[in-house]
Write an enzyme that holds these catalytic residues in place. Structure first.
Site, PDB file in Angstrom:
ATOM      1  N   LEU A  94       1.441  -5.397  -3.053  1.00 30.59           N
ATOM      2  CA  LEU A  94       0.964  -4.873  -1.780  1.00 30.59           C
ATOM      3  C   LEU A  94       0.332  -3.510  -2.032  1.00 30.59           C
ATOM      4  O   LEU A  94       1.003  -2.596  -2.516  1.00 30.59           O
ATOM      5  CB  LEU A  94       2.125  -4.747  -0.786  1.00 30.59           C
ATOM      6  CG  LEU A  94       2.799  -6.062  -0.368  1.00 30.59           C
ATOM      7  CD1 LEU A  94       4.012  -5.781   0.506  1.00 30.59           C
ATOM      8  CD2 LEU A  94       1.822  -6.967   0.364  1.00 30.59           C
ATOM      9  N   ASP A 194      19.022   0.330   2.449  1.00 25.17           N
ATOM     10  CA  ASP A 194      18.653   1.498   1.624  1.00 25.17           C
ATOM     11  C   ASP A 194      17.331   2.056   2.134  1.00 25.17           C
ATOM     12  O   ASP A 194      16.389   2.284   1.375  1.00 25.17           O
ATOM     13  CB  ASP A 194      18.547   1.073   0.158  1.00 25.17           C
ATOM     14  CG  ASP A 194      18.514   2.261  -0.808  1.00 25.17           C
ATOM     15  OD1 ASP A 194      18.791   3.396  -0.373  1.00 25.17           O
ATOM     16  OD2 ASP A 194      18.197   2.063  -1.993  1.00 25.17           O
TER      17      ASP A 194
END
Length: 287
Positions: A94, A194
């Site tokens: 990406l 996270d």
């Protein structure tokens, strides 16, 4: 090793892949990351020791579970395995850009949709995974308070004692948690686990994306709390989140309790002054 990875990609995708370019990119503090291309298509490859393949297996499972909810963009796992003395995971590449306030507001909306869509009766996850390189225990538990005491703060305190950490009010804090969470009704939500600024961004076209998860079912507030821990996300993110799934009263008090988990983990990973920060947070919570 790269030949084996190329072959694995070819087998999984059904398209012959032979890497021609490999450049080192950020892979986090515990992995090596590479952009690997055949000139037409690029993949993101993370590598570690062969003994760490379970960490990549858990990452792939978490990403697949988020993909199944189909609310917020995450990189699609392609394949993983071991080659020579290394483990690896291959992910969709990406291209990240800077994003804008609209992108971050949309990120808030999409994360809220993921939290809202989760359908689970218990807290935890189907396997243990890692938070950084620290084991994260995800034993299925019916009550959030019990899960958080035993498998989050309690476990980190155990590790910290072995490292020489000194937390004089540890027992008092753990005993106080049932009362601190007494008026907070929690439904298990699939969380990233996270979610700091290094694990979130926007594609070049402005689409929000999150990655490097430490997935489990939890109080959704653990994700929002962590976004505030290391500098915070743009205000537009919180606006977007609250449009879709408003935070409950008392979040401002609970977020310190939830972020304590990550500060204790940082002490266990890096030492330094994180024990002092953790003790200040404990004092604040018990005040």
């Amino acid at each position: 090793m790269w030949t084996q990875i190329d072959t694995h990609i070819s087998q999984v995708t059904g398209e012959k892949f032979q890497s021609q370019q490999r450049r080192s990119v950020g892979g986090g503090c515990i992995n090596q990351g590479y952009a690997v291309s055949n000139g037409e298509i690029t993949y993101f490859v993370k590598q570690n020791l062969a003994s760490q393949v379970a960490m990549f297996e858990a990452e792939a499972l978490g990403l697949e579970q988020m993909l199944a909810i189909a609310s917020i963009r995450v990189p699609k796992p392609i394949c993983l395995g071991t080659a020579d003395n290394s483990s690896y995971i291959v992910l969709e590449w990406l291209e990240l850009g800077s994003g804008n306030s609209n992108s971050w507001q949309e990120m808030g909306r999409k994360l809220a949709a993921m939290h809202k869509a989760s359908n689970n009766q218990f807290f935890g996850w189907k396997i243990n995974n890692t938070i950084g390189s620290t084991p994260q225990i995800n034993t299925w538990t019916a009550e959030w308070t019990e899960f958080y005491i035993k498998h989050r703060l309690g476990y980190q305190f155990q590790l910290a004692r072995r490292r020489g950490g000194n937390f004089p009010q540890q027992d008092k804090l753990l005993a106080a948690i049932p009362e601190l969470l007494a008026n907070h009704q929690v439904q298990p939500s699939l969380v990233h686990g996270d979610l700091w600024g290094g694990n979130a961004g926007c594609t070049a076209s402005g689409e929000p994306v999150i990655f490097d998860p430490a997935t489990y079912f939890a109080d959704r507030e653990v994700d929002i709390a962590m976004t505030e821990l290391f500098g915070g996300f743009p205000a537009a993110f919180y606006k977007g989140y609250n449009e879709v799934f408003p935070l409950d009263a008392g979040y401002e008090q609970r977020k310190t309790l939830y972020n304590l988990y990550h500060i204790l983990n940082h002490f266990n990973l890096f030492g330094g002054s994180y024990d002092s920060q953790a003790n200040r947070m404990i004092d604040q919570i018990l005040r």
